[in-house]
Design a protein around this motif. Structure first.
Motif, mmCIF file in Angstrom:
data_model
loop_
_atom_site.group_PDB
_atom_site.id
_atom_site.type_symbol
_atom_site.label_atom_id
_atom_site.label_comp_id
_atom_site.label_asym_id
_atom_site.label_seq_id
_atom_site.Cartn_x
_atom_site.Cartn_y
_atom_site.Cartn_z
ATOM 1 N N GLY A 42 59.861 23.650 53.078
ATOM 2 C CA GLY A 42 59.164 22.962 54.157
ATOM 3 C C GLY A 42 59.735 23.268 55.526
ATOM 4 N N THR A 45 62.843 21.219 57.708
ATOM 5 C CA THR A 45 63.725 20.557 56.752
ATOM 6 C C THR A 45 65.144 21.107 56.928
ATOM 7 O OG1 THR A 45 63.091 22.126 55.047
ATOM 8 C CG2 THR A 45 61.863 20.059 55.123
ATOM 9 N N CYS A 48 66.302 24.729 55.499
ATOM 10 C CA CYS A 48 65.343 25.691 56.038
ATOM 11 C C CYS A 48 65.574 25.914 57.533
ATOM 12 C CB CYS A 48 63.919 25.204 55.799
ATOM 13 S SG CYS A 48 63.574 24.807 54.063
ATOM 14 N N SER A 49 65.808 24.846 58.271
ATOM 15 C CA SER A 49 65.974 24.934 59.728
ATOM 16 C C SER A 49 67.388 25.284 60.164
ATOM 17 C CB SER A 49 65.598 23.596 60.374
ATOM 18 O OG SER A 49 64.215 23.366 60.262
ATOM 19 N N SER A 75 55.622 29.128 54.114
ATOM 20 C CA SER A 75 55.802 27.768 53.630
ATOM 21 C C SER A 75 54.441 27.167 53.335
ATOM 22 C CB SER A 75 56.539 26.911 54.657
ATOM 23 O OG SER A 75 56.830 25.634 54.124
ATOM 24 N N PHE A 117 57.667 14.063 48.813
ATOM 25 C CA PHE A 117 58.172 15.011 49.810
ATOM 26 C C PHE A 117 57.045 15.872 50.387
ATOM 27 C CE2 PHE A 117 60.121 19.223 50.831
ATOM 28 C CZ PHE A 117 60.825 18.816 51.955
ATOM 29 N N ARG A 121 54.830 22.269 46.881
ATOM 30 C CA ARG A 121 55.568 23.087 47.851
ATOM 31 C C ARG A 121 55.976 24.383 47.180
ATOM 32 N NH1 ARG A 121 56.464 21.141 53.209
ATOM 33 N NH2 ARG A 121 55.892 18.954 53.155
#
Length: 157
Positions: A42, A45, A48-49, A75, A117, A121
């Motif tokens: 995602g 998140t 991920c970030s 994503s 969530f 995903r």
């Protein structure tokens, strides 16, 4: 799950380029190109970030130097979210690809049901694709980040 040396399934994706939403097929994105694509569960998140996308942003020029034509971050989010996330991460050279309905993710067998969530995903992975054919696929075990990072994929090129 998709096998190495398989052709990627044909689906449509969306992304933003120069402020315009683009709809592109698998063939348009991968045909005649060597592509590194990594997928995250995602946008915005933590892993991920903080780690996954930034590694590809920082190492983008190294991928190009090794003969990669395009770097893509995928994503199961919409194109608006992917565009905003890419801008927040200075990912202007990376295609921030939305698999909004998880069509591609399901077609390659890398979906994960996350419940509250966000439902369906993508699992975390990275792949190297040459002219639409899967050459390398590194899939993370749940809650791990060990084999799909930029440095690992660079070492495989």
């Amino acid at each position: 799950m998709i096998d190495v040396n398989s052709k990627l399934p044909s689906v449509e994706f969306q992304y933003f380029a120069e402020g315009e939403m683009i709809t592109a097929t698998t063939e348009e994105l991968f045909a005649g190109k060597k592509v590194v694509m990594f997928a995250v569960p995602g946008a915005f998140t933590p892993t991920c970030s903080n780690t996954h996308l930034p590694g590809y942003v920082v190492n983008y020029d190294k991928f190009i130097a090794k003969g990669i034509d395009t770097v893509i971050c995928l994503s199961v989010n919409d194109a608006f979210v992917m565009d905003a996330w890419g801008k927040s991460q200075n990912a202007e050279n990376i295609i921030m690809l939305a698999d909004g309905g998880a069509d591609f993710t399901k077609a390659i067998g890398l979906e994960a049901e996350t419940g509250i969530f966000g439902g369906t995903r993508s699992r975390r992975y990275a792949m190297v694709v040459d002219d639409g054919m899967l050459q390398v696929l590194n899939v993370e075990e749940p809650k791990k980040f060990e084999v799909s990072d930029a440095e690992t994929i660079l070492a495989l090129l």
